[in-house]
Scaffold this motif. Structure first.
Motif, PDB file in Angstrom:
ATOM      1  N   VAL A   1      15.662 -29.611  88.411  1.00 62.95           N
ATOM      2  CA  VAL A   1      15.361 -29.785  89.836  1.00 62.95           C
ATOM      3  C   VAL A   1      16.618 -30.151  90.617  1.00 62.95           C
ATOM      4  O   VAL A   1      16.875 -29.598  91.689  1.00 62.95           O
ATOM      5  N   THR A   2      17.421 -31.075  90.081  1.00 61.11           N
ATOM      6  CA  THR A   2      18.629 -31.486  90.805  1.00 61.11           C
ATOM      7  C   THR A   2      19.647 -30.349  90.877  1.00 61.11           C
ATOM      8  O   THR A   2      20.315 -30.170  91.898  1.00 61.11           O
ATOM      9  N   ASP A   3      19.760 -29.555  89.804  1.00 59.51           N
ATOM     10  CA  ASP A   3      20.697 -28.427  89.814  1.00 59.51           C
ATOM     11  C   ASP A   3      20.324 -27.398  90.877  1.00 59.51           C
ATOM     12  O   ASP A   3      21.186 -26.754  91.472  1.00 59.51           O
ATOM     13  N   ARG A   4      19.026 -27.279  91.108  1.00 63.92           N
ATOM     14  CA  ARG A   4      18.560 -26.273  92.062  1.00 63.92           C
ATOM     15  C   ARG A   4      18.747 -26.710  93.518  1.00 63.92           C
ATOM     16  O   ARG A   4      19.096 -25.903  94.375  1.00 63.92           O
ATOM     17  N   PHE A   5      18.537 -27.987  93.783  1.00 66.88           N
ATOM     18  CA  PHE A   5      18.487 -28.426  95.170  1.00 66.88           C
ATOM     19  C   PHE A   5      19.600 -29.392  95.590  1.00 66.88           C
ATOM     20  O   PHE A   5      19.811 -29.602  96.786  1.00 66.88           O
ATOM     21  N   LEU A   6      20.306 -30.001  94.627  1.00 65.88           N
ATOM     22  CA  LEU A   6      21.276 -31.034  94.980  1.00 65.88           C
ATOM     23  C   LEU A   6      22.644 -30.741  94.362  1.00 65.88           C
ATOM     24  O   LEU A   6      22.746 -30.094  93.328  1.00 65.88           O
ATOM     25  N   ASP A   7      23.672 -31.251  95.016  1.00 56.64           N
ATOM     26  CA  ASP A   7      25.035 -31.125  94.504  1.00 56.64           C
ATOM     27  C   ASP A   7      25.414 -32.432  93.815  1.00 56.64           C
ATOM     28  O   ASP A   7      26.152 -33.246  94.353  1.00 56.64           O
ATOM     29  N   VAL A   8      24.851 -32.646  92.611  1.00 50.01           N
ATOM     30  CA  VAL A   8      25.082 -33.891  91.879  1.00 50.01           C
ATOM     31  C   VAL A   8      25.378 -33.581  90.414  1.00 50.01           C
ATOM     32  O   VAL A   8      25.096 -32.481  89.928  1.00 50.01           O
ATOM     33  N   ALA A   9      25.940 -34.572  89.723  1.00 47.50           N
ATOM     34  CA  ALA A   9      26.205 -34.455  88.283  1.00 47.50           C
ATOM     35  C   ALA A   9      25.404 -35.524  87.550  1.00 47.50           C
ATOM     36  O   ALA A   9      25.558 -36.720  87.832  1.00 47.50           O
ATOM     37  N   LEU A  10      24.554 -35.093  86.640  1.00 46.36           N
ATOM     38  CA  LEU A  10      23.772 -36.024  85.836  1.00 46.36           C
ATOM     39  C   LEU A  10      24.318 -36.061  84.411  1.00 46.36           C
ATOM     40  O   LEU A  10      24.745 -35.042  83.879  1.00 46.36           O
ATOM     41  N   GLU A  11      24.279 -37.245  83.809  1.00 48.66           N
ATOM     42  CA  GLU A  11      24.712 -37.405  82.417  1.00 48.66           C
ATOM     43  C   GLU A  11      23.659 -38.221  81.680  1.00 48.66           C
ATOM     44  O   GLU A  11      23.308 -39.329  82.109  1.00 48.66           O
ATOM     45  N   LEU A  12      23.139 -37.680  80.590  1.00 50.29           N
ATOM     46  CA  LEU A  12      22.187 -38.420  79.764  1.00 50.29           C
ATOM     47  C   LEU A  12      22.977 -39.397  78.884  1.00 50.29           C
ATOM     48  O   LEU A  12      23.711 -38.969  77.987  1.00 50.29           O
ATOM     49  N   VAL A  13      22.845 -40.685  79.148  1.00 52.75           N
ATOM     50  CA  VAL A  13      23.655 -41.674  78.427  1.00 52.75           C
ATOM     51  C   VAL A  13      22.866 -42.397  77.337  1.00 52.75           C
ATOM     52  O   VAL A  13      23.458 -43.041  76.469  1.00 52.75           O
ATOM     53  N   ALA A  14      21.527 -42.310  77.384  1.00 52.86           N
ATOM     54  CA  ALA A  14      20.738 -42.970  76.341  1.00 52.86           C
ATOM     55  C   ALA A  14      19.315 -42.435  76.322  1.00 52.86           C
ATOM     56  O   ALA A  14      18.751 -42.102  77.364  1.00 52.86           O
ATOM     57  N   THR A  15      18.757 -42.339  75.125  1.00 52.86           N
ATOM     58  CA  THR A  15      17.323 -42.106  74.962  1.00 52.86           C
ATOM     59  C   THR A  15      16.775 -43.316  74.212  1.00 52.86           C
ATOM     60  O   THR A  15      17.155 -43.564  73.072  1.00 52.86           O
ATOM     61  N   ILE A  16      15.918 -44.070  74.885  1.00 46.52           N
ATOM     62  CA  ILE A  16      15.362 -45.287  74.295  1.00 46.52           C
ATOM     63  C   ILE A  16      13.958 -44.968  73.787  1.00 46.52           C
ATOM     64  O   ILE A  16      13.075 -44.633  74.569  1.00 46.52           O
ATOM     65  N   PRO A  17      13.741 -45.057  72.468  1.00 46.44           N
ATOM     66  CA  PRO A  17      12.431 -44.685  71.925  1.00 46.44           C
ATOM     67  C   PRO A  17      11.340 -45.695  72.273  1.00 46.44           C
ATOM     68  O   PRO A  17      11.605 -46.888  72.439  1.00 46.44           O
ATOM     69  N   PHE A  18      10.111 -45.192  72.389  1.00 46.62           N
ATOM     70  CA  PHE A  18       8.960 -46.094  72.515  1.00 46.62           C
ATOM     71  C   PHE A  18       8.895 -46.931  71.250  1.00 46.62           C
ATOM     72  O   PHE A  18       8.986 -46.407  70.136  1.00 46.62           O
ATOM     73  N   ASP A  19       8.747 -48.247  71.394  1.00 44.44           N
ATOM     74  CA  ASP A  19       8.841 -49.152  70.253  1.00 44.44           C
ATOM     75  C   ASP A  19       7.834 -50.283  70.450  1.00 44.44           C
ATOM     76  O   ASP A  19       7.911 -51.026  71.429  1.00 44.44           O
ATOM     77  N   GLU A  20       6.888 -50.403  69.544  1.00 45.37           N
ATOM     78  CA  GLU A  20       5.876 -51.457  69.643  1.00 45.37           C
ATOM     79  C   GLU A  20       6.495 -52.851  69.655  1.00 45.37           C
ATOM     80  O   GLU A  20       5.930 -53.796  70.194  1.00 45.37           O
ATOM     81  N   ASN A  21       7.673 -52.978  69.067  1.00 42.98           N
ATOM     82  CA  ASN A  21       8.335 -54.282  69.058  1.00 42.98           C
ATOM     83  C   ASN A  21       8.746 -54.731  70.462  1.00 42.98           C
ATOM     84  O   ASN A  21       8.962 -55.914  70.688  1.00 42.98           O
ATOM     85  N   MET A  22       8.849 -53.790  71.404  1.00 40.84           N
ATOM     86  CA  MET A  22       9.177 -54.146  72.779  1.00 40.84           C
ATOM     87  C   MET A  22       8.075 -55.012  73.375  1.00 40.84           C
ATOM     88  O   MET A  22       8.338 -56.020  74.030  1.00 40.84           O
ATOM     89  N   ARG A  23       6.828 -54.608  73.127  1.00 44.22           N
ATOM     90  CA  ARG A  23       5.701 -55.374  73.652  1.00 44.22           C
ATOM     91  C   ARG A  23       5.638 -56.755  72.991  1.00 44.22           C
ATOM     92  O   ARG A  23       5.370 -57.761  73.661  1.00 44.22           O
ATOM     93  N   LYS A  24       5.890 -56.791  71.699  1.00 45.87           N
ATOM     94  CA  LYS A  24       5.881 -58.084  70.994  1.00 45.87           C
ATOM     95  C   LYS A  24       6.951 -59.012  71.555  1.00 45.87           C
ATOM     96  O   LYS A  24       6.729 -60.213  71.732  1.00 45.87           O
ATOM     97  N   SER A  25       8.119 -58.446  71.833  1.00 45.92           N
ATOM     98  CA  SER A  25       9.213 -59.245  72.382  1.00 45.92           C
ATOM     99  C   SER A  25       8.854 -59.778  73.764  1.00 45.92           C
ATOM    100  O   SER A  25       9.102 -60.953  74.070  1.00 45.92           O
ATOM    101  N   SER A  26       8.271 -58.917  74.591  1.00 46.30           N
ATOM    102  CA  SER A  26       7.910 -59.320  75.953  1.00 46.30           C
ATOM    103  C   SER A  26       6.924 -60.467  75.946  1.00 46.30           C
ATOM    104  O   SER A  26       7.017 -61.393  76.760  1.00 46.30           O
TER     105      SER A  26
END
Length: 286
Positions: A212-237
């Motif tokens: 979508v951004t490539d089609r309509f906007l003059d911007v550069a995106l960089e994927l810097v992280a993929t954070i997996p869904f993790d049940e331990n996140m809820r336990k930590s919270s």
């Protein structure tokens, strides 16, 4: 008005004298609420602290602050007390895990969302008196595309947009990127795909947004992280801790440490834009 300008100039001069090294300023935002933006901010900050970096977290959701609550920290005074002249910024800093420091904001206060020119000047003065040196400032913005969110994002060196695999998250992230690029001259965005089931899903999510951004906007995106869904996140919270503290070997914690290792290598300008005073000046005058 003259006194306000003089106060700002004086504050900025003090910061120039005190800050002799570049400070990496990262705004963490997301457009939509509920995408895990504060979790990303705090886990990245603590991972950086564990790696030996001096980190300051600014809770920039000035009306609905929650960084202190998520970490189970006791806060007696916050940024509103600094702006009212009751105390200095040094006095409200709260120490969190791994030695990170947090600038707590207030919760449930409409006044903090719309600061007056005098309070903007007070914000500059507050940071000018900050005696601690930091390597990284992480700004945890509010959700949405309010003027304050745009101001914090525009003033930072790096804008990190957190997005999850929901149509509303992608739409709102696109809206934020569109406004920042077209109206505020921000053209580079670092994307964090959060709560994904696999690396491939994170890459596909990034591809959806990029298409979508490539089609309509003059911007550069960089994927810097993929954070997996993790049940331990809820336990930590539930225990008011972060996953990098409680479950350091869990998939999400490993991903956050990877993000922290990347972030610290992003270049820091060694001119005024690499200092805290520039961040505050841009925030107020941008």
């Amino acid at each position: 008005m003259i006194n306000t300008v003089l106060d700002q100039a004086s504050g900025l001069r003090k910061m120039n004298q005190k800050s002799n090294h570049g400070v990496k300023v990262i705004a963490v935002t997301g457009g939509k609420g509920g995408v895990g933006k504060t979790n990303v901010s705090l886990n990245t900050a603590i991972a950086l602290g564990q790696q030996g970096h001096r980190v300051l977290v600014l809770d920039a959701d000035l009306g609905l602050a929650n960084c202190d609550v998520m970490l189970g920290l006791r806060v007696e005074r916050n940024l509103s007390h600094v702006l009212s002249g009751e105390c200095e910024l040094d006095e409200i800093l709260v120490e969190g895990p791994a030695g990170i420091r947090i600038v707590p904001a207030t919760s449930g206060s409409q006044n903090m969302v719309e600061l007056s020119p005098a309070e903007h000047a007070g914000l500059i003065r507050a940071f000018s008196e900050l005696s601690n040196d930091f390597d990284v400032l992480i700004v945890d913005t509010a959700a949405g595309i309010s003027d304050m969110v745009l101001s914090f994002s525009r003033a930072a060196q790096d804008v990190m947009v957190v997005v999850c695999d929901e149509p509303t998250s992608i739409t709102d992230a696109y809206a934020l990127i569109k406004v920042l690029s077209r109206e505020h001259g921000v053209y580079k965005f670092k994307i964090v795909a959060n709560m994904v089931r696999s690396l491939r899903e994170g890459q596909e999510l990034f591809a959806k947004l990029s298409k979508v951004t490539d089609r309509f906007l003059d911007v550069a995106l960089e994927l810097v992280a993929t954070i997996p869904f993790d049940e331990n996140m809820r336990k930590s919270s539930r225990r008011q801790k972060t996953i990098v503290e409680l479950y350091p070997n869990s998939p999400a914690a490993v991903a956050f440490r990877g993000l922290a290792s990347k972030a610290v290598k992003w270049p820091v300008p060694h001119q005024p834009s690499g200092h805290l005073e520039f961040f505050i000046e841009q925030l107020v005058n941008g």
